[in-house]
Design a protein around this motif. Structure first.
Motif, PDB file in Angstrom:
ATOM      1  N   PHE A   1      -5.285  -3.953   8.287  1.00 52.15           N
ATOM      2  CA  PHE A   1      -4.940  -3.124   7.128  1.00 52.15           C
ATOM      3  C   PHE A   1      -3.732  -3.703   6.389  1.00 52.15           C
ATOM      4  O   PHE A   1      -3.743  -3.847   5.170  1.00 52.15           O
ATOM      5  CB  PHE A   1      -4.646  -1.680   7.538  1.00 52.15           C
ATOM      6  CG  PHE A   1      -4.329  -0.795   6.360  1.00 52.15           C
ATOM      7  CD1 PHE A   1      -5.340  -0.342   5.537  1.00 52.15           C
ATOM      8  CD2 PHE A   1      -3.022  -0.460   6.041  1.00 52.15           C
ATOM      9  CE1 PHE A   1      -5.067   0.437   4.427  1.00 52.15           C
ATOM     10  CE2 PHE A   1      -2.725   0.311   4.932  1.00 52.15           C
ATOM     11  CZ  PHE A   1      -3.757   0.764   4.131  1.00 52.15           C
ATOM     12  N   ILE A   2      -2.707  -4.049   7.144  1.00 53.07           N
ATOM     13  CA  ILE A   2      -1.503  -4.582   6.504  1.00 53.07           C
ATOM     14  C   ILE A   2      -1.810  -5.893   5.790  1.00 53.07           C
ATOM     15  O   ILE A   2      -1.300  -6.188   4.728  1.00 53.07           O
ATOM     16  CB  ILE A   2      -0.401  -4.821   7.570  1.00 53.07           C
ATOM     17  CG1 ILE A   2       0.037  -3.513   8.193  1.00 53.07           C
ATOM     18  CG2 ILE A   2       0.781  -5.579   6.975  1.00 53.07           C
ATOM     19  CD1 ILE A   2       1.067  -2.758   7.451  1.00 53.07           C
ATOM     20  N   ARG A   3      -2.717  -6.679   6.411  1.00 51.32           N
ATOM     21  CA  ARG A   3      -2.989  -7.990   5.835  1.00 51.32           C
ATOM     22  C   ARG A   3      -3.854  -7.921   4.604  1.00 51.32           C
ATOM     23  O   ARG A   3      -3.718  -8.726   3.703  1.00 51.32           O
ATOM     24  CB  ARG A   3      -3.711  -8.825   6.883  1.00 51.32           C
ATOM     25  CG  ARG A   3      -2.751  -9.468   7.793  1.00 51.32           C
ATOM     26  CD  ARG A   3      -3.357 -10.735   8.176  1.00 51.32           C
ATOM     27  NE  ARG A   3      -2.356 -11.671   8.575  1.00 51.32           N
ATOM     28  CZ  ARG A   3      -2.636 -12.691   9.358  1.00 51.32           C
ATOM     29  NH1 ARG A   3      -3.856 -12.846   9.803  1.00 51.32           N
ATOM     30  NH2 ARG A   3      -1.695 -13.529   9.665  1.00 51.32           N
ATOM     31  N   ILE A   4      -4.804  -6.981   4.577  1.00 55.87           N
ATOM     32  CA  ILE A   4      -5.763  -6.997   3.483  1.00 55.87           C
ATOM     33  C   ILE A   4      -5.188  -6.305   2.246  1.00 55.87           C
ATOM     34  O   ILE A   4      -5.590  -6.586   1.124  1.00 55.87           O
ATOM     35  CB  ILE A   4      -7.108  -6.384   3.914  1.00 55.87           C
ATOM     36  CG1 ILE A   4      -8.237  -7.001   3.096  1.00 55.87           C
ATOM     37  CG2 ILE A   4      -7.102  -4.882   3.771  1.00 55.87           C
ATOM     38  CD1 ILE A   4      -9.581  -6.770   3.670  1.00 55.87           C
ATOM     39  N   MET A   5      -4.214  -5.419   2.431  1.00 54.54           N
ATOM     40  CA  MET A   5      -3.637  -4.732   1.275  1.00 54.54           C
ATOM     41  C   MET A   5      -2.574  -5.617   0.618  1.00 54.54           C
ATOM     42  O   MET A   5      -1.739  -6.180   1.316  1.00 54.54           O
ATOM     43  CB  MET A   5      -2.963  -3.428   1.724  1.00 54.54           C
ATOM     44  CG  MET A   5      -3.919  -2.286   1.871  1.00 54.54           C
ATOM     45  SD  MET A   5      -4.616  -1.876   0.280  1.00 54.54           S
ATOM     46  CE  MET A   5      -6.340  -1.898   0.670  1.00 54.54           C
ATOM     47  N   PRO A   6      -2.594  -5.698  -0.704  1.00 52.95           N
ATOM     48  CA  PRO A   6      -1.490  -6.387  -1.361  1.00 52.95           C
ATOM     49  C   PRO A   6      -0.170  -5.697  -1.011  1.00 52.95           C
ATOM     50  O   PRO A   6      -0.143  -4.468  -0.858  1.00 52.95           O
ATOM     51  CB  PRO A   6      -1.809  -6.223  -2.839  1.00 52.95           C
ATOM     52  CG  PRO A   6      -3.263  -5.973  -2.903  1.00 52.95           C
ATOM     53  CD  PRO A   6      -3.608  -5.244  -1.656  1.00 52.95           C
ATOM     54  N   GLN A   7       0.880  -6.473  -0.867  1.00 55.39           N
ATOM     55  CA  GLN A   7       2.163  -5.873  -0.466  1.00 55.39           C
ATOM     56  C   GLN A   7       2.642  -4.844  -1.481  1.00 55.39           C
ATOM     57  O   GLN A   7       3.307  -3.876  -1.133  1.00 55.39           O
ATOM     58  CB  GLN A   7       3.238  -6.948  -0.306  1.00 55.39           C
ATOM     59  CG  GLN A   7       3.072  -7.812   0.909  1.00 55.39           C
ATOM     60  CD  GLN A   7       2.190  -9.001   0.609  1.00 55.39           C
ATOM     61  OE1 GLN A   7       1.791  -9.225  -0.523  1.00 55.39           O
ATOM     62  NE2 GLN A   7       1.860  -9.762   1.631  1.00 55.39           N
ATOM     63  N   LEU A   8       2.243  -5.052  -2.734  1.00 54.02           N
ATOM     64  CA  LEU A   8       2.661  -4.107  -3.762  1.00 54.02           C
ATOM     65  C   LEU A   8       2.022  -2.733  -3.534  1.00 54.02           C
ATOM     66  O   LEU A   8       2.650  -1.700  -3.771  1.00 54.02           O
ATOM     67  CB  LEU A   8       2.289  -4.662  -5.142  1.00 54.02           C
ATOM     68  CG  LEU A   8       2.841  -3.933  -6.342  1.00 54.02           C
ATOM     69  CD1 LEU A   8       4.341  -3.811  -6.266  1.00 54.02           C
ATOM     70  CD2 LEU A   8       2.459  -4.645  -7.628  1.00 54.02           C
ATOM     71  N   VAL A   9       0.786  -2.730  -3.055  1.00 44.95           N
ATOM     72  CA  VAL A   9       0.120  -1.454  -2.753  1.00 44.95           C
ATOM     73  C   VAL A   9       0.885  -0.740  -1.647  1.00 44.95           C
ATOM     74  O   VAL A   9       1.138   0.471  -1.724  1.00 44.95           O
ATOM     75  CB  VAL A   9      -1.347  -1.698  -2.348  1.00 44.95           C
ATOM     76  CG1 VAL A   9      -1.996  -0.409  -1.885  1.00 44.95           C
ATOM     77  CG2 VAL A   9      -2.125  -2.289  -3.495  1.00 44.95           C
TER      78      VAL A   9
ATOM     79  N   PHE B   1       3.914   0.806  -3.051  1.00 44.53           N
ATOM     80  CA  PHE B   1       3.601   2.026  -3.801  1.00 44.53           C
ATOM     81  C   PHE B   1       3.378   3.187  -2.846  1.00 44.53           C
ATOM     82  O   PHE B   1       3.846   4.294  -3.085  1.00 44.53           O
ATOM     83  CB  PHE B   1       2.342   1.813  -4.654  1.00 44.53           C
ATOM     84  CG  PHE B   1       2.636   1.384  -6.061  1.00 44.53           C
ATOM     85  CD1 PHE B   1       3.526   0.357  -6.308  1.00 44.53           C
ATOM     86  CD2 PHE B   1       2.030   2.018  -7.136  1.00 44.53           C
ATOM     87  CE1 PHE B   1       3.798  -0.038  -7.598  1.00 44.53           C
ATOM     88  CE2 PHE B   1       2.301   1.621  -8.438  1.00 44.53           C
ATOM     89  CZ  PHE B   1       3.188   0.594  -8.670  1.00 44.53           C
ATOM     90  N   ILE B   2       2.631   2.926  -1.754  1.00 49.72           N
ATOM     91  CA  ILE B   2       2.364   3.998  -0.800  1.00 49.72           C
ATOM     92  C   ILE B   2       3.678   4.498  -0.214  1.00 49.72           C
ATOM     93  O   ILE B   2       3.927   5.702  -0.132  1.00 49.72           O
ATOM     94  CB  ILE B   2       1.416   3.509   0.323  1.00 49.72           C
ATOM     95  CG1 ILE B   2       0.046   3.193  -0.267  1.00 49.72           C
ATOM     96  CG2 ILE B   2       1.291   4.551   1.417  1.00 49.72           C
ATOM     97  CD1 ILE B   2      -0.911   2.565   0.710  1.00 49.72           C
TER      98      ILE B   2
ATOM     99  N   LYS C   1      10.025 -14.542  -1.222  1.00 55.13           N
ATOM    100  CA  LYS C   1       9.193 -14.554  -2.419  1.00 55.13           C
ATOM    101  C   LYS C   1       8.577 -13.185  -2.664  1.00 55.13           C
ATOM    102  O   LYS C   1       8.485 -12.724  -3.793  1.00 55.13           O
ATOM    103  CB  LYS C   1       8.089 -15.614  -2.289  1.00 55.13           C
ATOM    104  CG  LYS C   1       8.614 -17.013  -2.476  1.00 55.13           C
ATOM    105  CD  LYS C   1       7.515 -18.025  -2.481  1.00 55.13           C
ATOM    106  CE  LYS C   1       6.964 -18.259  -1.092  1.00 55.13           C
ATOM    107  NZ  LYS C   1       5.799 -19.143  -1.094  1.00 55.13           N
TER     108      LYS C   1
ATOM    109  N   SER D   1      10.464 -10.141  -4.303  1.00 52.35           N
ATOM    110  CA  SER D   1      10.644 -10.068  -5.760  1.00 52.35           C
ATOM    111  C   SER D   1       9.846  -8.909  -6.349  1.00 52.35           C
ATOM    112  O   SER D   1      10.115  -8.477  -7.470  1.00 52.35           O
ATOM    113  CB  SER D   1      10.216 -11.380  -6.407  1.00 52.35           C
ATOM    114  OG  SER D   1       8.830 -11.559  -6.268  1.00 52.35           O
ATOM    115  N   LEU D   2       8.890  -8.379  -5.585  1.00 49.27           N
ATOM    116  CA  LEU D   2       8.071  -7.267  -6.084  1.00 49.27           C
ATOM    117  C   LEU D   2       8.858  -5.977  -6.262  1.00 49.27           C
ATOM    118  O   LEU D   2       8.404  -5.082  -6.973  1.00 49.27           O
ATOM    119  CB  LEU D   2       6.919  -6.979  -5.120  1.00 49.27           C
ATOM    120  CG  LEU D   2       5.913  -8.080  -4.860  1.00 49.27           C
ATOM    121  CD1 LEU D   2       4.845  -7.587  -3.915  1.00 49.27           C
ATOM    122  CD2 LEU D   2       5.286  -8.508  -6.156  1.00 49.27           C
TER     123      LEU D   2
ATOM    124  N   LEU E   1       9.154  -3.813  -9.336  1.00 51.23           N
ATOM    125  CA  LEU E   1       8.064  -2.968  -9.828  1.00 51.23           C
ATOM    126  C   LEU E   1       8.113  -1.553  -9.268  1.00 51.23           C
ATOM    127  O   LEU E   1       7.381  -0.684  -9.721  1.00 51.23           O
ATOM    128  CB  LEU E   1       6.712  -3.612  -9.514  1.00 51.23           C
ATOM    129  CG  LEU E   1       6.491  -4.988 -10.167  1.00 51.23           C
ATOM    130  CD1 LEU E   1       5.160  -5.580  -9.753  1.00 51.23           C
ATOM    131  CD2 LEU E   1       6.552  -4.881 -11.682  1.00 51.23           C
TER     132      LEU E   1
END
Lengths: 224, 221
Positions: free
Chosen positions: A64-72, A75-76, A162, A165-166, A169
């Motif tokens: 789950f952690i790997r497949i979700m973009p870190q930005l998602v 947001f959660i 890297k 940097s998100l 957002l």
């Protein structure tokens, strides 16, 4: 005038402010790396257990952690947790939590990879010498995994820098935001400031990550 | 928590549009990054004098900076020297810039895994250098670099989530919009996760299928 934009950088405390902004994300990634290394080592050992339940749990977590973009994930943690549990996490705290969760998953997978790469005869030989489990781990397994793990962990650090940097957002004031403030403040006097400011931020990130990845590359070559 | 299904239904089209944008940007970004990757890896493989230096500088720069910063530079910085691109083109260019170096590293390791005897055999058959590359080295290299390429594809699709930073209406942007407009946080986030799973799970499953299939494609082992 084309060349006037760069002056903005050296006006007042602008450059210092940019560095402070960069430090915000670097701080988050440092804290996250420092916490996720021990947690990741534990998680990696947990993943090598033969128990089917622990395997399933760790697998679902990792995937789950790997497949979700870190930005998602950000947001959660930032919008969702606040709303659902009524916890008021600041952006920085939720960023640290997310990057620790992510770092633990990634580090755990690295540790697991290193652990299963050790051939079985190493354990058998240690047992034949009469070592107990702790001794085997301490004298046989750890020295061999370390060589493989340290370069990979250093690489993880650059990925962490890297990715942090998100946080702009989810509304944190870090280097990109500070850059935008500086650009907006000088919009009419120096219209080309954006090029220089974002160019400098680009360079700053490069200067932060490049030496670290060079170190990782060097160690990887030496310890192969 | 009671979920507002009416709300989810009402804004489903927004998410579908956003998902299409995400997929479109990723598709073109990945396509171009493969092109860049192939060119760069061939240059490094043959050690072409000047170009090789340029390529390795490019790879270091692209691998050591975040995509978001690259995009900000492309979208907000470059117009000041007269290069004005739409947000979507910036996103594709940025993705290709980032992905090119990752692809190049994967393909190069594949190229280097092709044994020398293969190249010598091709030479003894009288094949030219270009023909050897096309018919002998590249097909074998591709097979052994596929796992790396698949990992990069998934990585690049995930990276597209930052294009909301340059005001492209992707999944993240729509979610943030809906949270800001209606405070339906749970619903918006659940839709977000669901849509990313719909995009990424098939890709990830496909990748592991291809990998398993290709394990039999190795030559002589």
């Amino acid at each position: 005038m084309q060349d006037s934009g760069i002056k903005v950088l050296f006006m007042g405390k602008n450059f210092l402010r940019l560095l402070e902004g960069l430090w915000v994300t670097l701080r988050i990634s440092l804290i996250a790396v420092i916490i996720s290394i021990p947690l990741g080592i534990l998680f990696g050992m947990f993943m090598t257990l033969k128990n089917p339940i622990s395997r399933a749990v760790s697998r679902v977590y990792l995937e789950f952690i790997r497949i979700m973009p870190q930005l998602v994930l950000l947001f959660i943690a930032y919008f969702g947790v606040t709303r659902t549990f009524g916890l008021n996490l600041s952006a920085e705290v939720s960023a640290v939590i997310v990057f620790v969760l992510w770092g633990t998953a990634e580090m755990g997978d690295l540790v697991r990879g290193a652990l299963i790469s050790i051939p079985k005869h190493q354990y058998d030989s240690a047992a034949a010498l009469g070592m107990n489990r702790i001794q085997t781990f301490w004298y046989v397994v750890i020295p061999q995994t370390m060589r493989r793990l340290i370069p990979l962990t250093i690489n993880l650090t650059t990925r962490m820098i890297k990715t942090t940097s998100l946080v702009v957002l989810i509304g944190m004031t870090e280097v990109l935001k500070v850059g935008k403030q500086i650009i907006d403040a000088n919009r009419f006097e120096y219209p080309t400031a954006a090029l220089w400011i974002y160019g400098v931020i680009f360079l700053l990130y490069f200067l932060a990550c490049w030496p670290i990845s060079m170190l990782a590359k060097k160690l990887e070559k030496r310890w192969r | 928590m009671g979920l507002d299904f009416g709300f989810m239904q009402k804004y489903l089209p927004w998410y579908i549009d956003a998902a299409i944008l995400t997929v479109r940007v990723s598709f073109f970004g990945i396509l171009f990054s493969l092109v860049v990757g192939v060119i760069c890896s061939v240059i490094r493989y043959y050690k072409i004098p000047v170009l090789q230096r340029i390529v390795s500088v490019y790879i270091e720069i692209s691998r050591n900076t975040p995509l978001l910063v690259q995009l900000f530079f492309l979208y907000f910085g470059l117009p000041k020297i007269g290069i004005v691109w739409s947000a979507e083109i910036c996103a594709v260019v940025g993705l290709a810039f980032l992905g090119g170096s990752y692809m190049s590293e994967s393909i190069r390791s594949g190229l280097e895994s092709v044994e020398k005897s293969q190249i010598e055999s091709a030479a003894s058959l009288g094949m030219s250098k270009a023909l050897t590359m096309k018919e002998v080295i590249f097909p074998q290299a591709l097979a052994s670099s596929v796992p790396g390429i698949c990992a990069n594809v998934i990585f690049l699709i995930k990276e597209t989530s930052v294009v909301s930073g340059i005001a492209l209406a992707d999944l993240m942007y729509v979610t943030k919009d809906l949270i800001g407009l209606y405070y339906e946080t749970d619903e918006a986030l659940i839709m977000l996760v669901a849509f990313y799973l719909v995009i990424l799970l098939p890709v990830s499953v496909l990748a592991s299928l291809i990998e398993r299939r290709l394990r039999y494609a190795g030559f002589g082992n």
